[in-house]
Design a protein around this motif. Structure first.
Motif, PDB file in Angstrom:
ATOM      1  N   LEU A 297       0.998  -1.341   0.089  1.00  0.00           N
ATOM      2  CA  LEU A 297      -0.218   0.218  -0.045  1.00  0.00           C
ATOM      3  C   LEU A 297       1.231   1.380  -0.093  1.00  0.00           C
ATOM      4  O   LEU A 297       0.726   2.514  -0.661  1.00  0.00           O
ATOM      5  CB  LEU A 297      -1.023   0.076   1.044  1.00  0.00           C
ATOM      6  CG  LEU A 297      -2.284   1.817   1.834  1.00  0.00           C
ATOM      7  CD1 LEU A 297      -2.215   1.668   0.451  1.00  0.00           C
ATOM      8  CD2 LEU A 297      -2.324   0.696   2.366  1.00  0.00           C
ATOM      9  N   TYR A 298       1.472   1.476   1.125  1.00  0.00           N
ATOM     10  CA  TYR A 298       2.828   2.932   0.900  1.00  0.00           C
ATOM     11  C   TYR A 298       3.307   2.521  -0.798  1.00  0.00           C
ATOM     12  O   TYR A 298       3.954   3.653  -0.996  1.00  0.00           O
ATOM     13  CB  TYR A 298       4.172   2.491   2.102  1.00  0.00           C
ATOM     14  CG  TYR A 298       4.437   3.926   2.249  1.00  0.00           C
ATOM     15  CD1 TYR A 298       3.913   4.320   3.012  1.00  0.00           C
ATOM     16  CD2 TYR A 298       5.525   3.837   1.753  1.00  0.00           C
ATOM     17  CE1 TYR A 298       4.987   5.140   2.948  1.00  0.00           C
ATOM     18  CE2 TYR A 298       6.258   4.836   1.581  1.00  0.00           C
ATOM     19  CZ  TYR A 298       5.667   5.749   2.451  1.00  0.00           C
ATOM     20  OH  TYR A 298       7.119   7.135   2.946  1.00  0.00           O
ATOM     21  N   GLY A 299       4.480   1.967  -0.914  1.00  0.00           N
ATOM     22  CA  GLY A 299       4.936   1.301  -2.037  1.00  0.00           C
ATOM     23  C   GLY A 299       4.049   2.020  -3.234  1.00  0.00           C
ATOM     24  O   GLY A 299       5.146   2.534  -4.137  1.00  0.00           O
ATOM     25  N   GLY A 300       2.772   1.390  -3.285  1.00  0.00           N
ATOM     26  CA  GLY A 300       2.281   2.034  -4.709  1.00  0.00           C
ATOM     27  C   GLY A 300       2.030   3.255  -4.775  1.00  0.00           C
ATOM     28  O   GLY A 300       1.395   3.268  -5.313  1.00  0.00           O
ATOM     29  N   GLY A 301       1.735   4.152  -3.509  1.00  0.00           N
ATOM     30  CA  GLY A 301       1.466   5.093  -3.968  1.00  0.00           C
ATOM     31  C   GLY A 301       2.172   6.576  -3.491  1.00  0.00           C
ATOM     32  O   GLY A 301       1.654   7.204  -3.445  1.00  0.00           O
ATOM     33  N   THR A 302       2.932   5.924  -2.950  1.00  0.00           N
ATOM     34  CA  THR A 302       4.211   6.983  -2.642  1.00  0.00           C
ATOM     35  C   THR A 302       5.030   7.653  -3.740  1.00  0.00           C
ATOM     36  O   THR A 302       5.143   8.684  -3.765  1.00  0.00           O
ATOM     37  CB  THR A 302       4.959   6.736  -1.451  1.00  0.00           C
ATOM     38  OG1 THR A 302       5.396   5.430  -1.993  1.00  0.00           O
ATOM     39  CG2 THR A 302       3.934   6.427   0.096  1.00  0.00           C
ATOM     40  N   ASP A 303       5.777   6.520  -4.292  1.00  0.00           N
ATOM     41  CA  ASP A 303       7.119   7.274  -5.324  1.00  0.00           C
ATOM     42  C   ASP A 303       5.904   8.492  -6.578  1.00  0.00           C
ATOM     43  O   ASP A 303       6.339   8.876  -7.346  1.00  0.00           O
ATOM     44  CB  ASP A 303       7.624   6.594  -5.236  1.00  0.00           C
ATOM     45  CG  ASP A 303       8.594   6.943  -5.885  1.00  0.00           C
ATOM     46  OD1 ASP A 303       9.202   7.813  -4.845  1.00  0.00           O
ATOM     47  OD2 ASP A 303       9.925   6.048  -6.184  1.00  0.00           O
ATOM     48  N   THR A 304       4.945   7.220  -7.084  1.00  0.00           N
ATOM     49  CA  THR A 304       4.184   7.851  -8.400  1.00  0.00           C
ATOM     50  C   THR A 304       3.226   9.297  -7.489  1.00  0.00           C
ATOM     51  O   THR A 304       3.802   9.570  -8.590  1.00  0.00           O
ATOM     52  CB  THR A 304       2.949   6.972  -8.433  1.00  0.00           C
ATOM     53  OG1 THR A 304       2.795   5.808  -7.339  1.00  0.00           O
ATOM     54  CG2 THR A 304       3.602   5.375  -9.284  1.00  0.00           C
ATOM     55  N   THR A 305       2.736   8.896  -6.215  1.00  0.00           N
ATOM     56  CA  THR A 305       1.972  10.329  -6.275  1.00  0.00           C
ATOM     57  C   THR A 305       3.252  11.927  -6.609  1.00  0.00           C
ATOM     58  O   THR A 305       3.116  12.448  -6.349  1.00  0.00           O
ATOM     59  CB  THR A 305       1.023  10.206  -4.887  1.00  0.00           C
ATOM     60  OG1 THR A 305       0.625   8.979  -5.110  1.00  0.00           O
ATOM     61  CG2 THR A 305       0.707  11.393  -4.297  1.00  0.00           C
ATOM     62  N   VAL A 306       4.766  11.428  -5.909  1.00  0.00           N
ATOM     63  CA  VAL A 306       5.818  12.728  -5.746  1.00  0.00           C
ATOM     64  C   VAL A 306       6.369  12.772  -6.822  1.00  0.00           C
ATOM     65  O   VAL A 306       6.030  14.060  -6.568  1.00  0.00           O
ATOM     66  CB  VAL A 306       6.180  11.987  -4.699  1.00  0.00           C
ATOM     67  CG1 VAL A 306       7.798  12.707  -4.530  1.00  0.00           C
ATOM     68  CG2 VAL A 306       6.382  11.310  -2.968  1.00  0.00           C
ATOM     69  N   SER A 307       6.097  11.986  -7.311  1.00  0.00           N
ATOM     70  CA  SER A 307       6.362  12.284  -8.976  1.00  0.00           C
ATOM     71  C   SER A 307       5.299  12.967  -9.527  1.00  0.00           C
ATOM     72  O   SER A 307       5.751  13.945 -10.079  1.00  0.00           O
ATOM     73  CB  SER A 307       6.582  10.562  -9.816  1.00  0.00           C
ATOM     74  OG  SER A 307       6.768  11.178 -11.295  1.00  0.00           O
ATOM     75  N   ALA A 308       3.733  13.014  -9.426  1.00  0.00           N
ATOM     76  CA  ALA A 308       2.851  13.789  -9.927  1.00  0.00           C
ATOM     77  C   ALA A 308       3.420  14.877  -9.900  1.00  0.00           C
ATOM     78  O   ALA A 308       2.515  15.243 -10.328  1.00  0.00           O
ATOM     79  CB  ALA A 308       1.107  12.785 -10.132  1.00  0.00           C
ATOM     80  N   ILE A 309       2.668  14.754  -8.116  1.00  0.00           N
ATOM     81  CA  ILE A 309       2.730  16.153  -7.765  1.00  0.00           C
ATOM     82  C   ILE A 309       4.004  17.185  -7.927  1.00  0.00           C
ATOM     83  O   ILE A 309       3.463  18.326  -8.071  1.00  0.00           O
ATOM     84  CB  ILE A 309       2.547  16.487  -5.754  1.00  0.00           C
ATOM     85  CG1 ILE A 309       0.708  15.494  -5.451  1.00  0.00           C
ATOM     86  CG2 ILE A 309       2.746  17.704  -5.617  1.00  0.00           C
ATOM     87  CD1 ILE A 309       0.767  15.218  -4.081  1.00  0.00           C
ATOM     88  N   TYR A 310       4.846  16.590  -8.348  1.00  0.00           N
ATOM     89  CA  TYR A 310       6.601  17.826  -8.418  1.00  0.00           C
ATOM     90  C   TYR A 310       5.663  18.649  -9.709  1.00  0.00           C
ATOM     91  O   TYR A 310       6.424  18.876 -10.140  1.00  0.00           O
ATOM     92  CB  TYR A 310       7.484  17.274  -8.257  1.00  0.00           C
ATOM     93  CG  TYR A 310       8.811  17.714  -8.149  1.00  0.00           C
ATOM     94  CD1 TYR A 310       8.986  18.758  -7.029  1.00  0.00           C
ATOM     95  CD2 TYR A 310      10.175  17.226  -8.742  1.00  0.00           C
ATOM     96  CE1 TYR A 310      10.490  19.486  -6.981  1.00  0.00           C
ATOM     97  CE2 TYR A 310      11.315  17.632  -8.267  1.00  0.00           C
ATOM     98  CZ  TYR A 310      10.766  19.317  -7.542  1.00  0.00           C
ATOM     99  OH  TYR A 310      11.984  19.598  -7.239  1.00  0.00           O
ATOM    100  N   SER A 311       5.519  16.980 -10.906  1.00  0.00           N
ATOM    101  CA  SER A 311       5.452  18.031 -12.156  1.00  0.00           C
ATOM    102  C   SER A 311       4.477  18.493 -12.318  1.00  0.00           C
ATOM    103  O   SER A 311       4.669  19.390 -12.868  1.00  0.00           O
ATOM    104  CB  SER A 311       5.111  15.988 -13.075  1.00  0.00           C
ATOM    105  OG  SER A 311       5.830  15.082 -12.800  1.00  0.00           O
ATOM    106  N   PHE A 312       3.392  18.377 -11.500  1.00  0.00           N
ATOM    107  CA  PHE A 312       2.273  19.521 -11.265  1.00  0.00           C
ATOM    108  C   PHE A 312       2.768  21.004 -11.279  1.00  0.00           C
ATOM    109  O   PHE A 312       2.742  22.111 -11.582  1.00  0.00           O
ATOM    110  CB  PHE A 312       1.473  19.669 -10.762  1.00  0.00           C
ATOM    111  CG  PHE A 312       0.568  20.807  -9.998  1.00  0.00           C
ATOM    112  CD1 PHE A 312      -0.460  21.685 -11.111  1.00  0.00           C
ATOM    113  CD2 PHE A 312       0.779  20.730  -8.396  1.00  0.00           C
ATOM    114  CE1 PHE A 312      -0.505  22.817 -10.172  1.00  0.00           C
ATOM    115  CE2 PHE A 312      -0.093  22.405  -8.137  1.00  0.00           C
ATOM    116  CZ  PHE A 312      -0.322  22.923  -9.052  1.00  0.00           C
TER     117      PHE A 312
END
Length: 510
Positions: A297-312
């Motif tokens: 749950l942690y691994g599947g939701g953190t790194d991808t979300t971090v990348s997307a928000i930083y991209s925003f």
């Protein structure tokens, strides 16, 4: 790390695998031809063709030359690259019964130890038990709605951190994303500064990204190298794997033990882990499944979300006119006296379109996670042999001119209905994977990205930095790895007004 140009290693490997590879030569006629692809060499096949840096770009070249399905063979391993959404859905969705398995990952799975995490599990009973656990917690929009308050509170705290230290944006994004998922997974409330679990998780996820990049480690092409001792010349990957494994083991075990200790003391907050441990007679097997389900749950939701928000934030720095459009919508719908909330989502179509375009523009997982065929298949007249590794080239799918007009242009309006023209394909149907291996945390990730986008635009003006009278224009250059992040960049983040400053300074628990 070994390279494909290391002649000494290649000679050693060829001696060890020569007999094995020879057995792969067909002794009976295939029922159909393989998909087209670059010609390989005898015995070693396409070893020299497999890219180590930005594989999605090489795969894209193959797609343009050979079509939507490309075939290569590396030392007897068949690799199928999918370069269209249509083909990926036909194979990985419609034929999910035979395309839901995972190959063995010698570096990331076996040596580093991620083989027990959900993305690496072979398709079977344990996989289904993990998915059942995760579906109950975050498998639908309705389930994720239970965590709306956590998302809104932590995003308010994020705004205050950015206000205080805007030059530490990437760190704040990681901290907040970790805070949301650690709270859901373990009931753990992160420390305001330098939280040990957030830092530990960052290191673990960086390891998985590097360890699973296609072609990055020779051991993934020649699995017998996993037996080579770390002291042997050229076996530096063994040392790297040991370091990443130690980090992983601590990340998986430490928060799990914390919850168990709190439960024993009667002080455990309600969480994904505590709920599962209460619901069952905890055998060693069940404890293992709970522990790794929570990490997944942690691994599947953190790194991808971090990348997307930083991209925003990068997109808003580069495209100020689009930022103004998004802010105008928030001002008109929400007004200046409060922050947006999830209750406003359906009334903010441009913000919704902006989030979709961020996900399309910087593809978080460029080549997805490989699937494995468990049976022979004849697809579109091509023979896909059992055991083939199937890679969806998600980067190309989200930059495919056949479905996205001017894909290199950042344009949220492609997802709106304009002058009777239908919106383009929602990238969320592509970027989170396909079939039974689709990311189980997609609804949580989507919600986290949306609330960060809406709240940040409501109160901040994001712009380019000016140094010595010169405007600094950030470069859009995603990092390497199976998870793609924009490289660190500079931007100016300032409150839009005195009213916005007051909203940022409100109590985060308000």
């Amino acid at each position: 790390m070994l390279t494909l140009t290391d002649v000494t290693w290649l000679n050693i490997c060829l001696v060890g695998v020569g007999v094995y590879v020879a057995k792969q030569v067909l002794i009976k006629k295939n029922p159909a031809p393989y998909p087209p692809g670059p010609a390989g060499w005898p015995l070693v096949g396409n070893v020299s063709d497999m890219p180590r840096i930005k594989p999605c770009l090489r795969f894209t070249e193959w797609g343009k030359k050979y079509g939507d399905i490309t075939h290569v063979q590396v030392l007897g391993q068949h690799i199928i690259v999918l370069n269209s959404v249509k083909t990926a859905m036909e194979m990985l969705d419609s034929k999910s019964a035979i395309y839901s398995d995972r190959p063995v990952f010698p570096m990331g799975g076996e040596l580093v130890g991620f083989k027990d995490a959900l993305p690496f599990l072979p398709y079977g009973d344990r996989f289904r038990r993990y998915r059942k656990n995760l579906h109950r917690a975050i498998g639908s929009r309705a389930a994720v709605d239970e965590y709306r308050q956590i998302g809104e509170i932590e995003t308010r705290r994020f705004l205050r951190r950015v206000l205080a230290k805007p030059n530490q944006l990437q760190e704040h994004v990681r901290h907040t994303t970790g805070a949301v998922i650690l709270r859901i997974s373990y009931g753990y409330e992160v420390k305001e500064n330098s939280d040990p679990f957030v830092g530990l998780a960052d290191r673990a996820m960086d390891g998985i990204s590097q360890a699973t990049t296609p072609g990055a480690f020779m051991v993934d092409i020649l699995p017998l190298l996993a037996k080579v001792p770390a002291w042997f010349p050229g076996a530096g990957f063994q040392r790297i794997a040991r370091e990443w494994r130690e980090t992983l083991e601590e990340m998986v075990s430490a928060p799990h033990k914390l919850v168990k200790d709190q439960m024993a003391a009667g002080i455990a907050p309600i969480s994904f882990t505590s709920n599962l441990l209460e619901d069952c007679a905890v055998s060693a097997e069940e404890d293992h499944i709970v522990k790794w389900s929570a990490f997944s749950l942690y691994g599947g939701g953190t790194d991808t979300t971090v990348s997307a928000i930083y991209s925003f934030f990068l997109a808003m720095t580069l495209f100020p006119d689009l930022q103004k459009k998004a802010q105008a919508e928030i001002d008109a719908v929400v007004g200046p006296d409060r922050l947006p909330s999830f209750a406003d989502r359906d009334s903010l179509p441009y913000i919704e379109a902006l989030v979709k375009e961020v996900l399309r523009w910087n593809v978080v997982s460029p080549t997805g996670f490989p699937h494995r065929a468990t049976e022979d298949d004849d697809h579109d007249g091509y023979y896909i042999p059992k055991g083939s590794m199937v890679l969806p080239n998600i980067w190309f799918m989200l930059n495919d001119q056949r479905i996205y007009a001017n894909p290199s242009q950042f344009n949220p309006e492609r997802f709106l209905t304009n002058d009777g023209k239908e919106p383009e394909i929602d990238p969320r149907t592509i970027c989170f994977g396909f079939g039974r291996r689709i990311c189980p945390g997609l609804h949580l990730a989507d919600a986290s990205i949306w609330i960060s986008t809406a709240m940040s635009l409501a109160v901040f003006d994001i712009s380019k930095v000016v140094e010595n009278g010169v405007e600094i224009i950030p470069e859009f250059e995603p990092s390497l790895g199976s998870i793609s992040h924009p490289k660190p960049f500079k931007c100016s983040i300032k409150p839009r007004s005195a009213t916005a400053l007051g909203l940022i300074r409100q109590d985060a628990n308000y």
